[in-house]
Enzyme design. Structure first.
Site, PDB file in Angstrom:
ATOM      1  N   CYS A 130       0.703  -1.180   0.063  1.00 29.53           N
ATOM      2  CA  CYS A 130       0.187   0.116  -0.061  1.00 29.53           C
ATOM      3  C   CYS A 130       0.821   1.177  -0.089  1.00 29.53           C
ATOM      4  CB  CYS A 130      -1.067   0.062   1.333  1.00 29.53           C
ATOM      5  SG  CYS A 130      -0.445  -0.853   2.600  1.00 29.53           S
ATOM      6  N   HIS A 242      -2.905   6.313   4.412  1.00 28.64           N
ATOM      7  CA  HIS A 242      -1.320   5.992   4.706  1.00 28.64           C
ATOM      8  C   HIS A 242      -0.791   7.775   4.154  1.00 28.64           C
ATOM      9  CE1 HIS A 242      -1.612   2.225   5.708  1.00 28.64           C
ATOM     10  NE2 HIS A 242      -0.806   1.804   4.898  1.00 28.64           N
TER      11      HIS A 242
END
Ligand SMILES: NC(=O)c1ccc[n+]([C@@H]2O[C@H](COP(=O)([O-])OP(=O)(O)OC[C@H]3O[C@@H](n4cnc5c(N)ncnc54)[C@H](OP(=O)(O)O)[C@@H]3O)[C@@H](O)[C@H]2O)c1
Length: 344
Positions: A130, A242
């Site tokens: 990710c 994130h």
């Protein structure tokens, strides 16, 4: 006749998001099946307006499946992806199991869609980590313009990146702090509530963590093997999204204005960069969104041709489920696969 798509890991964070994204994008599927472990057999998951009953992986026959979106971890993928591919389905895998295999393409469609044809060797396509996915989406257009020499990145990674149990752990610990209850740590090595943990995945011999190593290896495979990269990956008490502070050194000069203009036009990128309080994107705001957001672009005067920026994205979407669905769309749009079941 449309495609038959199987989602393996359909009860997990990424799998549920895959089902949502397939429905949102009206993916050309005639049938979508939800698959997980035996313990989830019969559990109901949502797919658009519909409810699907989860089937157990070990009993599932993939012979009429065209595309298998896999997000059940490395061990499951190692055993099952080759078996599923041998039954003629293209496996798009979210685990780290196949990412570094020379015969498996590692794809971020905005960056290296052409490499997708490599799926024919093993019938498997890998999705990156990710934190790599959003990074390369932002780096690619800048690399095309001024050639990147070196990247220094610090990540601030949400707990959803570690699965649904990790989200529960942050929730339970946070509750326990307020009710003066016992703080239990199961998934993370230290308390995550109101804390930061500079350790994701296992430690390697050189002192880096595997998460940090993945960012190096994957950026090289997807974007350019010549790029030097060093990362510090940190888990933060955020549920989704994130964030990354990125420092880039280029071979050629590039100004902040040029970078803004390039990133504004780049696929998958959205620039929000006002020099005022709130004129940037935070992980809370990117949850549920598809874009990789870029803010705080500025010159790094400590090196020649240096830029620094802030980059945020929904790790369950661009970092996993969305990227996998985009890869599937890429296979279809490029006519690299056709549906097994023909109209009667
Ligand atoms: N979260 C992210 O941001 C992210 C990003 C990129 C890649 N990934 C990768 O995607 C994968 C899934 O992550 P996640 O966050 O969705 O994890 P998760 O929330 O823990 O979900 C795991 C899923 O795998 C299923 N599963 C586990 N063992 C299985 C088995 N033996 N057979 C069939 N299904 C099994 C689980 O089913 P049950 O509910 O039945 O146990 C569940 O559906 C991991 O490889 C992860 O590294 C995650």
């Amino acid at each position: 006749m449309g495609f038959k798509v199987a989602v393996v890991g359909a009860t997990g964070n990424v799998g549920r998001e895959m089902l949502d994204i397939l429905a949102e994008r009206t993916f050309p599927a005639d049938e979508v099946v939800a698959i997980a472990s035996r313990k989830s057999q019969g559990v109901e998951v949502t797919f658009g307006e519909k409810t699907l009953k989860v089937k157990a992986l070990e009993h599932y026959d993939f012979s009429d499946v065209d595309i298998c979106l896999m997000s059940a971890g490395s061990a499951v993928s190692k055993e099952w992806s080759p078996k599923i591919a041998a039954q003629g389905a293209v496996v798009i895998d979210n685990s780290s199991c196949w990412r570094y295999d020379a015969d498996v393409p590692l794809i971020v469609p905005e960056v290296n869609a052409d490499a997708v044809v490599g799926f024919r060797k093993r019938g498997i396509i890998a999705n990156p980590n990710c934190s790599t996915a959003q990074l390369v989406v932002a780096l690619k257009p800048l690399h095309d313009k001024a050639k990147i020499k070196r990247v220094v990145v610090s990540t601030y990674q949400s707990v959803s990146g570690a699965g649904k149990d990790a989200m529960d752990e942050l929730f339970e610990q946070t509750k326990a702090v307020f009710t003066l209850g016992e703080i239990e740590t199961k998934k993370f090595p230290k308390r995550i509530a109101f804390n930061l943990i500079p350790h994701i995945d296992v430690f390697m011999e050189d002192g880096y963590t595997k998460e940090e190593w993945k960012m190096v290896a994957e950026t090289k495979k997807i974007l350019d093997p010549k790029i030097k990269l060093t990362a510090t990956c940190v888990r933060v008490p955020v549920f989704i999204g994130h964030s990354e502070a990125v420092n880039v050194e280029f071979e050629q000069p590039i100004t902040v204005d040029e970078a803004h203009e390039i990133l504004r036009k780049a696929p998958g990128c959205l620039v929000i960069d006002k020099h005022e309080p709130g004129g940037y994107i935070t992980p809370y705001e990117c949850a549920g969104e598809d874009a990789t957001y870029i803010s705080r672009v500025r010159e790094d005067a400590t090196v020649e041709n240096g830029l620094t920026f802030w980059c945020v994205s929904d790790n369950l979407r661009k970092g996993a489920a969305l990227n996998a669905v985009q890869i599937a769309e890429c296979l279809i749009n490029r006519k690299l696969i056709s549906a097994k079941r023909k109209a009667a």
